[in-house]
Enzyme design. Structure first.
Site, PDB file in Angstrom:
ATOM      1  N   ARG A  71      32.061  53.151  51.586  1.00 22.01           N
ATOM      2  CA  ARG A  71      32.737  51.992  52.299  1.00 22.01           C
ATOM      3  C   ARG A  71      33.154  52.162  53.052  1.00 22.01           C
ATOM      4  O   ARG A  71      33.272  51.722  53.673  1.00 22.01           O
ATOM      5  CB  ARG A  71      33.643  51.536  50.762  1.00 22.01           C
ATOM      6  N   VAL A 110      40.460  45.826  52.599  1.00 22.04           N
ATOM      7  CA  VAL A 110      40.756  47.374  53.146  1.00 22.04           C
ATOM      8  C   VAL A 110      40.216  47.430  54.369  1.00 22.04           C
ATOM      9  O   VAL A 110      39.947  48.872  54.527  1.00 22.04           O
ATOM     10  CB  VAL A 110      40.992  48.587  51.319  1.00 22.04           C
ATOM     11  N   HIS A 126      46.843  46.274  50.159  1.00 23.78           N
ATOM     12  CA  HIS A 126      45.470  47.283  49.006  1.00 23.78           C
ATOM     13  C   HIS A 126      45.320  48.521  50.167  1.00 23.78           C
ATOM     14  O   HIS A 126      44.420  49.427  49.933  1.00 23.78           O
ATOM     15  CB  HIS A 126      44.748  46.971  48.305  1.00 23.78           C
ATOM     16  N   CYS A 137      51.686  66.600  52.220  1.00 18.34           N
ATOM     17  CA  CYS A 137      52.851  66.061  53.880  1.00 18.34           C
ATOM     18  C   CYS A 137      53.275  64.678  53.903  1.00 18.34           C
ATOM     19  O   CYS A 137      54.173  63.926  54.519  1.00 18.34           O
ATOM     20  CB  CYS A 137      53.047  66.695  54.770  1.00 18.34           C
TER      21      CYS A 137
HETATM   22  N1  APR Z   1      33.427  32.378  51.173  1.00 13.87           N
HETATM   23  C1  APR Z   1      34.582  31.874  50.852  1.00 13.87           C
HETATM   24  N2  APR Z   1      34.262  32.492  49.903  1.00 13.87           N
HETATM   25  C2  APR Z   1      33.714  33.138  48.877  1.00 13.87           C
HETATM   26  C3  APR Z   1      32.523  33.600  49.857  1.00 13.87           C
HETATM   27  C4  APR Z   1      32.566  32.884  50.660  1.00 13.87           C
HETATM   28  N3  APR Z   1      31.601  32.763  51.567  1.00 13.87           N
HETATM   29  N4  APR Z   1      32.097  34.357  48.438  1.00 13.87           N
HETATM   30  C5  APR Z   1      33.198  35.064  47.960  1.00 13.87           C
HETATM   31  N5  APR Z   1      34.098  33.874  47.779  1.00 13.87           N
HETATM   32  C6  APR Z   1      34.797  34.249  46.736  1.00 13.87           C
HETATM   33  C7  APR Z   1      34.549  34.159  45.432  1.00 13.87           C
HETATM   34  O1  APR Z   1      33.821  32.845  44.809  1.00 13.87           O
HETATM   35  C8  APR Z   1      35.768  35.016  44.623  1.00 13.87           C
HETATM   36  O2  APR Z   1      37.018  33.610  44.173  1.00 13.87           O
HETATM   37  O3  APR Z   1      35.825  35.128  47.029  1.00 13.87           O
HETATM   38  C9  APR Z   1      35.968  35.997  45.981  1.00 13.87           C
HETATM   39  C10 APR Z   1      36.051  36.945  45.660  1.00 13.87           C
HETATM   40  O4  APR Z   1      36.544  37.739  44.748  1.00 13.87           O
HETATM   41  P1  APR Z   1      36.614  38.558  43.918  1.00 13.87           P
HETATM   42  O5  APR Z   1      35.853  39.938  45.031  1.00 13.87           O
HETATM   43  O6  APR Z   1      37.431  39.098  42.708  1.00 13.87           O
HETATM   44  O7  APR Z   1      37.818  39.922  45.155  1.00 13.87           O
HETATM   45  P2  APR Z   1      39.159  39.857  45.907  1.00 13.87           P
HETATM   46  O8  APR Z   1      39.581  38.410  44.777  1.00 13.87           O
HETATM   47  O9  APR Z   1      39.746  39.459  47.176  1.00 13.87           O
HETATM   48  O10 APR Z   1      39.504  41.349  44.597  1.00 13.87           O
HETATM   49  C11 APR Z   1      40.811  41.159  44.292  1.00 13.87           C
HETATM   50  O11 APR Z   1      39.934  43.215  43.112  1.00 13.87           O
HETATM   51  O12 APR Z   1      39.482  44.799  42.777  1.00 13.87           O
HETATM   52  C12 APR Z   1      40.522  45.175  43.711  1.00 13.87           C
HETATM   53  O13 APR Z   1      42.103  46.145  44.673  1.00 13.87           O
HETATM   54  C13 APR Z   1      40.518  45.064  44.493  1.00 13.87           C
HETATM   55  O14 APR Z   1      41.463  43.755  46.891  1.00 13.87           O
HETATM   56  C14 APR Z   1      40.490  43.627  45.818  1.00 13.87           C
HETATM   57  C15 APR Z   1      41.852  42.581  44.434  1.00 13.87           C
END
Ligand code: APR
Length: 252
Positions: A71, A110, A126, A137
């Protein structure tokens, strides 16, 4: 519970002085960085229990380090998109638009795309890929290379560096700073997050409690959509610039 600062009507009229913006993986999707829960997302490719918990790191450190090495390398090939850039513009121009105005980005991401786009007030709750944390340390170091070969900590030489990422079951970073920003928020905006992970997913309810306006910008309705005054659906690179442009055109 804090008294709502401003009623609906008053909120709609006055320009918000302090804006807090929560971002998630969706804002970086169009930069080519996988989200977590969308079709084909990271958590379909990898089991959370195998790569994103302290127990996984205890059990199979190589698997975890290889995952984050991959990543960390990948995000360095990616670039901020229009959504990141327009948020940085809003942060730059809002203080001139509203006396004492401020824009704070609280990101679950991140990657370093907000910073590379020029945003300054960014809270990475995060953690960050481009940081390594020494568990001997407690020093943190900017890190762009792999950790799989157990490189020595630049501060103490111990070979105890781990990804500086908040794993499931660990406490997010800078919660005091986040609460302080929320406390004075007049407008809370959520961009590109599914609302699946707490405490980030709970911020909209806190925003409502303190009487802030609440707006969601997302590709699809999130798990917390019902808590927002308004939801605008679309790609971040379209809905974010349109919203920022609208904000900068709004007059007192
Ligand atoms: N534009 C706007 N929104 C988008 C796009 C885009 N191009 N592509 C995807 N999305 C939206 C999706 O509809 C979804 O609601 O972004 C969201 C992504 O959701 P997740 O994959 O669940 O990511 P996130 O909400 O950031 O996850 C939260 O979960 O896995 C842990 O620590 C990790 O920070 C992360 C946390």
């Amino acid at each position: 519970m804090a008294q709502p600062r401003r009623s609906g009507m008053m909120r709609a009229m006055a320009l918000p002085q302090h804006i807090v913006i929560l971002t998630g993986a969706g804002i970086s999707a169009e930069s080519g960085i996988d989200t977590f829960r969308d079709g084909g997302g990271l958590w379909e490719q990898h089991r959370v229990e195998d790569v994103a918990t302290p127990e996984a790191f205890e059990r199979a450190p190589d698997l975890v380090l290889r995952f984050y090495d991959m990543r960390r390398a990948a995000i360095q090939e990616r670039h901020p998109n229009a959504a990141h850039h327009w948020l940085a513009r809003l942060e730059r121009e809002w203080p001139a638009h509203v006396a004492g105005g401020s824009v704070t980005v609280v990101t679950q991401n991140v990657d370093d795309l907000h910073l590379r786009a020029g945003s300054q007030a960014v809270i990475a709750m995060h953690g960050q890929h481009l940081s390594a944390w020494c568990t001997t340390c407690d020093a943190r170091h900017r890190w762009t290379g792999p950790l799989i070969d157990r490189p020595p900590c630049p501060s103490c030489e111990a070979r105890a560096l781990r990804p500086d990422i908040v794993w499931f079951g660990e406490v997010p970073y800078e919660m005091d700073a986040i609460m302080a920003a929320m406390d004075r928020a007049d407008l809370f905006v959520s961009i590109g997050t599914s609302g699946a992970v707490y405490p980030a997913a709970g911020l909209v309810r806190l925003a409502r409690e303190i009487g802030a306006e609440t707006l969601e910008l997302n590709l699809e309705r999130s798990q917390g959509s019902a808590w927002f005054d308004e939801t605008r659906l679309g790609r971040a690179t379209e809905v974010v610039p349109a919203w920022v442009d609208e904000m900068l055109k709004r007059k007192e």
